[in-house]
Design an enzyme around this catalytic site. Structure first.
Site, PDB file in Angstrom:
ATOM      1  N   SER A  16       0.841  -1.201   0.000  1.00 16.24           N
ATOM      2  CA  SER A  16       0.000   0.000   0.000  1.00 16.24           C
ATOM      3  C   SER A  16       0.876   1.250   0.000  1.00 16.24           C
ATOM      4  CB  SER A  16      -0.941  -0.021   1.198  1.00 16.24           C
ATOM      5  OG  SER A  16      -0.182  -0.236   2.347  1.00 16.24           O
ATOM      6  N   LEU A  17       0.249   2.402   0.004  1.00 12.70           N
ATOM      7  CA  LEU A  17       0.991   3.662  -0.082  1.00 12.70           C
ATOM      8  C   LEU A  17       0.867   4.442   1.221  1.00 12.70           C
ATOM      9  CD1 LEU A  17      -0.304   4.719  -3.610  1.00 12.70           C
ATOM     10  CD2 LEU A  17       2.045   4.097  -3.079  1.00 12.70           C
ATOM     11  N   LYS A  49      -5.854   8.785  -8.063  1.00 14.43           N
ATOM     12  CA  LYS A  49      -5.943   7.587  -7.220  1.00 14.43           C
ATOM     13  C   LYS A  49      -7.344   7.012  -7.418  1.00 14.43           C
ATOM     14  CE  LYS A  49      -5.010   5.719  -2.657  1.00 14.43           C
ATOM     15  NZ  LYS A  49      -6.229   4.941  -2.506  1.00 14.43           N
ATOM     16  N   ARG A  70      -6.162  -8.174  -5.061  1.00 15.94           N
ATOM     17  CA  ARG A  70      -5.053  -7.870  -4.146  1.00 15.94           C
ATOM     18  C   ARG A  70      -5.050  -8.823  -2.958  1.00 15.94           C
ATOM     19  NH1 ARG A  70      -4.068  -4.737   0.407  1.00 15.94           N
ATOM     20  NH2 ARG A  70      -2.087  -3.664   0.355  1.00 15.94           N
ATOM     21  N   GLU A 107      -6.568  -0.862 -11.591  1.00 18.52           N
ATOM     22  CA  GLU A 107      -7.827  -0.811 -10.855  1.00 18.52           C
ATOM     23  C   GLU A 107      -8.989  -1.158 -11.781  1.00 18.52           C
ATOM     24  OE1 GLU A 107      -6.564   0.327  -7.975  1.00 18.52           O
ATOM     25  OE2 GLU A 107      -8.251   0.907  -6.717  1.00 18.52           O
TER      26      GLU A 107
HETATM   27  S1  IVH Z   1       0.602   2.603  -7.188  1.00 19.08           S
HETATM   28  C1  IVH Z   1       3.297   0.066  -3.934  1.00 19.08           C
HETATM   29  N1  IVH Z   1      -1.111   4.133  -8.417  1.00 19.08           N
HETATM   30  O1  IVH Z   1      -4.094   2.665  -3.934  1.00 19.08           O
HETATM   31  C2  IVH Z   1       1.933   0.473  -4.270  1.00 19.08           C
HETATM   32  N2  IVH Z   1      -1.931   2.768  -6.628  1.00 19.08           N
HETATM   33  O2  IVH Z   1      -2.707   2.355  -0.961  1.00 19.08           O
HETATM   34  C3  IVH Z   1       1.829   0.904  -5.704  1.00 19.08           C
HETATM   35  N3  IVH Z   1      -4.356   2.958  -6.267  1.00 19.08           N
HETATM   36  O3  IVH Z   1      -3.749  -0.697  -3.266  1.00 19.08           O
HETATM   37  C4  IVH Z   1       0.465   1.342  -6.028  1.00 19.08           C
HETATM   38  N4  IVH Z   1      -4.770   4.413  -7.871  1.00 19.08           N
HETATM   39  O4  IVH Z   1      -5.006  -0.185  -5.356  1.00 19.08           O
HETATM   40  C5  IVH Z   1      -0.943   3.228  -7.436  1.00 19.08           C
HETATM   41  N5  IVH Z   1      -2.520   5.533  -9.651  1.00 19.08           N
HETATM   42  C6  IVH Z   1      -2.351   4.624  -8.677  1.00 19.08           C
HETATM   43  C7  IVH Z   1      -3.422   4.161  -7.880  1.00 19.08           C
HETATM   44  C8  IVH Z   1      -3.159   3.239  -6.859  1.00 19.08           C
HETATM   45  C9  IVH Z   1      -5.310   3.685  -6.895  1.00 19.08           C
HETATM   46  C10 IVH Z   1      -4.603   2.072  -5.095  1.00 19.08           C
HETATM   47  C11 IVH Z   1      -3.965   0.724  -5.200  1.00 19.08           C
HETATM   48  C12 IVH Z   1      -3.300   0.474  -3.867  1.00 19.08           C
HETATM   49  C13 IVH Z   1      -3.694   1.662  -3.041  1.00 19.08           C
HETATM   50  C14 IVH Z   1      -2.481   2.171  -2.290  1.00 19.08           C
END
Ligand code: IVH
Length: 260
Positions: A16-17, A49, A70, A107
């Site tokens: 996650s981020l 996002k 996921r 997504e």
């Molecule tokens: S990059 C190492 N880019 O946000 C993680 N995530 O908390 C790399 N998400 O579970 C993820 N839009 O499902 C990334 N443009 C985007 C995104 C994105 C939605 C979601 C993803 C992840 C969560 C991160």
């Protein structure tokens, strides 16, 4: 009845981020990145996002072989049968020279308009309606019968990767260009920012225009653009040091209680 889904382990965990909550947090994130990497300025790639369901698609020699949710980040549910019905998912990569292994992450979601139409159809047919596009997308992909998913207007937007073999990545920007060439939907509003100030301006601009987008988002994601710098920054606990999810404040509304 999700209990009946087959499970599979992700070759690389889906992490996650770290979250940010405003433009100032983005500048603070940039300070941490610059300090850690010991560089004066960093270029970022800014994306929406998406508020959908995170999915991993696995291509071997250019062919889609498996799709996973996921799950808990380590082990996901096998939803290949449903993902194959999604028109925006290429069953074969649009290239004559595919990488041997290509794990693309993104997504699955429903456009706001498609969601409204679906709910109208469900209501007319006397079937249950969905609370929001995210629930509708998740419910559609967690069906055992792919004929149901096939009737649902799902889209898949690609933005990240797991394990890739046979293709070198230089930047997030060029990776997204490759995704588009390979036949995936990618964001039309993603942008490269030369500095954290530009990234913060991106956050402000997307926040004020979020309602004009055809799908729901709950923030923007700011990623270090250069992959070699991402590798240098690495991970802390369960999230990368090279990206932040800059969340939007929850949407607020007013309601009048007419009767009790
Ligand atoms: S990059 C190492 N880019 O946000 C993680 N995530 O908390 C790399 N998400 O579970 C993820 N839009 O499902 C990334 N443009 C985007 C995104 C994105 C939605 C979601 C993803 C992840 C969560 C991160």
């Amino acid at each position: 009845p999700a209990a009946e889904f087959e499970k599979a382990r992700h070759r690389k965990p889906m992490l996650s981020l770290q979250n940010s909550y405003n433009a100032e947090d983005i500048l603070a994130f940039d300070e941490r990145v610059k300090k850690f990497a010991d560089v004066p300025q960093v270029e970022y790639y800014c994306e929406p996002k998406y508020d959908g369901l995170a999915v991993e698609l696995i291509y071997e020699k250019g062919y889609l072989v498996q799709a996973l949710t996921r799950g808990d980040g380590e082990v996901g549910e096998v939803i290949t049968h449903n993902i194959r019905t999604v028109k925006s998912v290429p069953l074969q990569l649009h290239t004559k020279n595919p990488p041997t292994l290509f794990e693309v992450r993104g997504e699955a979601l429903m456009l706001k308009k498609d969601f409204a139409d679906l709910n109208e159809r469900q209501q007319e047919a006397g079937q249950m309606t969905f609370a929001n596009p995210r629930n509708a997308a998740a419910g559609s992909l967690r069906q055992l019968d792919p004929r149901i998913a096939a009737q649902r207007p799902l889209k898949f937007f690609a933005y990240s990767y797991g394990v890739i073999e046979g293709l070198e990545l230089k930047s997030q920007e060029s990776f997204v260009e490759t995704l588009t060439k390979f036949g995936f939907l990618t964001s039309k509003i993603a942008k490269t920012a030369k500095s954290a100030e530009e990234a913060a301006n991106y956050y402000r601009a997307v926040l004020s225009s979020r309602h004009e987008l055809p799908f729901d988002i709950d923030g923007v994601v700011i990623k270090v653009n250069k992959i070699s710098l991402q590798d240098q920054l690495g991970f802390i606990a369960r999230s990368p040091r090279w990206a932040t999810a800059a969340k939007f404040p929850p949407e607020q509304g007013e309601t009048i209680v007419e009767d009790i």
